[in-house]
Design a protein around this motif. Structure first.
Motif, PDB file in Angstrom:
ATOM      1  N   HIS A 129       1.035  -1.187  -0.165  1.00 53.04           N
ATOM      2  CA  HIS A 129      -0.104  -0.011  -0.070  1.00 53.04           C
ATOM      3  C   HIS A 129       0.862   1.324  -0.006  1.00 53.04           C
ATOM      4  O   HIS A 129       2.058   1.357   0.526  1.00 53.04           O
ATOM      5  N   ILE A 130       0.430   2.475  -0.629  1.00 54.20           N
ATOM      6  CA  ILE A 130       1.127   3.472  -0.602  1.00 54.20           C
ATOM      7  C   ILE A 130       1.121   4.278   0.510  1.00 54.20           C
ATOM      8  O   ILE A 130      -0.046   4.362   1.371  1.00 54.20           O
ATOM      9  N   THR A 131       2.186   4.558   1.081  1.00 57.17           N
ATOM     10  CA  THR A 131       2.117   5.719   2.421  1.00 57.17           C
ATOM     11  C   THR A 131       2.602   6.915   2.269  1.00 57.17           C
ATOM     12  O   THR A 131       2.250   7.686   3.076  1.00 57.17           O
ATOM     13  N   GLN A 132       3.087   7.269   0.888  1.00 54.74           N
ATOM     14  CA  GLN A 132       3.497   8.822   0.849  1.00 54.74           C
ATOM     15  C   GLN A 132       3.522   9.052  -0.676  1.00 54.74           C
ATOM     16  O   GLN A 132       4.148   8.148  -1.468  1.00 54.74           O
ATOM     17  N   ILE A 133       2.935  10.051  -1.151  1.00 52.69           N
ATOM     18  CA  ILE A 133       3.076  10.615  -2.577  1.00 52.69           C
ATOM     19  C   ILE A 133       3.745  11.958  -2.588  1.00 52.69           C
ATOM     20  O   ILE A 133       3.124  12.911  -1.885  1.00 52.69           O
ATOM     21  N   ALA A 134       4.626  11.851  -3.216  1.00 52.61           N
ATOM     22  CA  ALA A 134       5.310  13.200  -3.567  1.00 52.61           C
ATOM     23  C   ALA A 134       5.826  13.440  -4.676  1.00 52.61           C
ATOM     24  O   ALA A 134       5.929  12.678  -5.425  1.00 52.61           O
ATOM     25  N   ALA A 135       5.799  14.834  -5.135  1.00 51.06           N
ATOM     26  CA  ALA A 135       6.021  15.253  -6.414  1.00 51.06           C
ATOM     27  C   ALA A 135       6.854  16.725  -6.687  1.00 51.06           C
ATOM     28  O   ALA A 135       6.533  17.064  -5.657  1.00 51.06           O
ATOM     29  N   GLN A 136       7.419  16.844  -7.810  1.00 48.18           N
ATOM     30  CA  GLN A 136       8.094  18.116  -7.641  1.00 48.18           C
ATOM     31  C   GLN A 136       7.904  18.532  -9.237  1.00 48.18           C
ATOM     32  O   GLN A 136       8.610  17.652  -9.888  1.00 48.18           O
ATOM     33  N   ASP A 137       7.376  19.539  -9.528  1.00 44.41           N
ATOM     34  CA  ASP A 137       7.448  20.296 -10.900  1.00 44.41           C
ATOM     35  C   ASP A 137       8.591  20.803 -11.136  1.00 44.41           C
ATOM     36  O   ASP A 137       9.109  21.638 -10.637  1.00 44.41           O
ATOM     37  N   MET A 138       9.636  20.386 -12.288  1.00 47.48           N
ATOM     38  CA  MET A 138      10.883  20.531 -12.248  1.00 47.48           C
ATOM     39  C   MET A 138      11.035  21.890 -12.939  1.00 47.48           C
ATOM     40  O   MET A 138      11.986  22.778 -12.890  1.00 47.48           O
ATOM     41  N   SER A 139       9.930  22.603 -13.654  1.00 48.71           N
ATOM     42  CA  SER A 139      10.097  23.969 -14.297  1.00 48.71           C
ATOM     43  C   SER A 139       9.586  24.856 -13.232  1.00 48.71           C
ATOM     44  O   SER A 139      10.257  26.194 -13.450  1.00 48.71           O
ATOM     45  N   THR A 140       8.878  24.744 -12.421  1.00 48.81           N
ATOM     46  CA  THR A 140       8.337  25.798 -11.374  1.00 48.81           C
ATOM     47  C   THR A 140       8.686  25.477  -9.936  1.00 48.81           C
ATOM     48  O   THR A 140       8.670  26.393  -9.043  1.00 48.81           O
ATOM     49  N   ASN A 141       9.578  24.245  -9.785  1.00 45.43           N
ATOM     50  CA  ASN A 141       9.781  23.878  -8.474  1.00 45.43           C
ATOM     51  C   ASN A 141       8.813  23.820  -7.428  1.00 45.43           C
ATOM     52  O   ASN A 141       9.074  23.559  -6.115  1.00 45.43           O
ATOM     53  N   ALA A 142       7.493  23.579  -7.872  1.00 43.48           N
ATOM     54  CA  ALA A 142       6.529  23.340  -7.040  1.00 43.48           C
ATOM     55  C   ALA A 142       6.368  21.979  -6.525  1.00 43.48           C
ATOM     56  O   ALA A 142       6.778  21.068  -7.389  1.00 43.48           O
ATOM     57  N   LYS A 143       6.200  21.763  -5.229  1.00 43.33           N
ATOM     58  CA  LYS A 143       6.110  20.560  -4.518  1.00 43.33           C
ATOM     59  C   LYS A 143       4.818  20.047  -3.894  1.00 43.33           C
ATOM     60  O   LYS A 143       4.206  20.919  -3.568  1.00 43.33           O
ATOM     61  N   PHE A 144       4.729  18.602  -4.028  1.00 47.20           N
ATOM     62  CA  PHE A 144       3.490  18.089  -3.422  1.00 47.20           C
ATOM     63  C   PHE A 144       3.918  17.026  -2.600  1.00 47.20           C
ATOM     64  O   PHE A 144       4.902  16.342  -3.182  1.00 47.20           O
ATOM     65  N   SER A 145       3.407  16.809  -1.227  1.00 49.76           N
ATOM     66  CA  SER A 145       3.572  15.854  -0.500  1.00 49.76           C
ATOM     67  C   SER A 145       2.249  15.379   0.370  1.00 49.76           C
ATOM     68  O   SER A 145       1.692  16.425   0.827  1.00 49.76           O
ATOM     69  N   CYS A 146       2.284  14.121   0.442  1.00 46.14           N
ATOM     70  CA  CYS A 146       0.837  13.780   1.233  1.00 46.14           C
ATOM     71  C   CYS A 146       1.200  12.223   1.772  1.00 46.14           C
ATOM     72  O   CYS A 146       1.649  11.720   0.947  1.00 46.14           O
TER      73      CYS A 146
END
Length: 193
Positions: A129-146
């Motif tokens: 099962h997933i325990t964390q979803i993280a992402a980063q937009d490389m052009s804007t450096n916007a980050k997501f973590s849940c």
């Protein structure tokens, strides 16, 4: 004779002739009844119910993994219907043809790096099962973590690797408690990222 009266007479005759159900048979019967009652009481405990739900989830996950690996033939009752065609072999699926799309050259590239942390690796066909979803937009450096509340325990090796611990109610990352959401809410939030 009526049911109870007959049972009383039968048990009286058995006692008079030292036949079963005698003293030892009755003791054994009482012991078995007590064990059955204890099993029923234990089965109602929250831990046992949670374990039954975990096992059910594992069976569902296993079935999904088998269906993904085996295809439609793994479905239940395949071959039992009257309309099964076992004479015809289906045509091979042609490889898709890729063609260059010229108008996409003007589109600006946007790369997003995605990182998933899970409860472990696929073992015996069971999906973690997933325990964390993280992402980063490389052009804007916007980050997501849940952080996501898993339905199964986190494997010890995964816990050491990620630093994420889950006790069934609270999640900690390297000892610091973090807020969690359900997987559906996490995916919904990620889709808006």
């Amino acid at each position: 004779m009526a049911g109870k009266k007959r049972d009383l007479i039968v048990s009286q005759v058995f006692r008079e002739h030292s036949l079963s159900p005698g003293y030892y048979t009755q003791k054994y019967s009482e012991k078995m009844d007590n064990e059955r009652k204890k099993r029923q009481e234990r089965s109602q405990l929250p831990g046992k119910k949670r374990r039954r739900l975990e096992l059910k989830q594992e069976r569902i996950t296993q079935k999904g993994a088998n269906e993904a690996a085996e295809g439609d033939t793994y479905q239940s009752e395949v071959g039992l219907s009257d309309q099964v065609d076992i004479q015809t072999i289906p045509e091979a699926v042609p490889k898709p043809g890729f063609a260059k799309v010229d108008h996409l050259n003007d589109v600006q590239e946007n790369r997003v790096v995605i990182d998933l942390e899970t409860t472990g690796l696929i073992q015996r066909g069971l999906m973690p099962h997933i325990t964390q979803i993280a992402a980063q937009d490389m052009s804007t450096n916007a980050k997501f973590s849940c952080y996501v509340s898993p339905k199964v325990p986190i494997n010890e090796k995964a816990e050491q690797t990620t630093g994420i611990s889950w006790d069934g109610e609270r999640m900690t990352v390297h000892g610091t408690q973090v807020a969690t959401v359900s997987i559906s809410e996490a995916l919904s939030n990620f889709s808006f990222f």
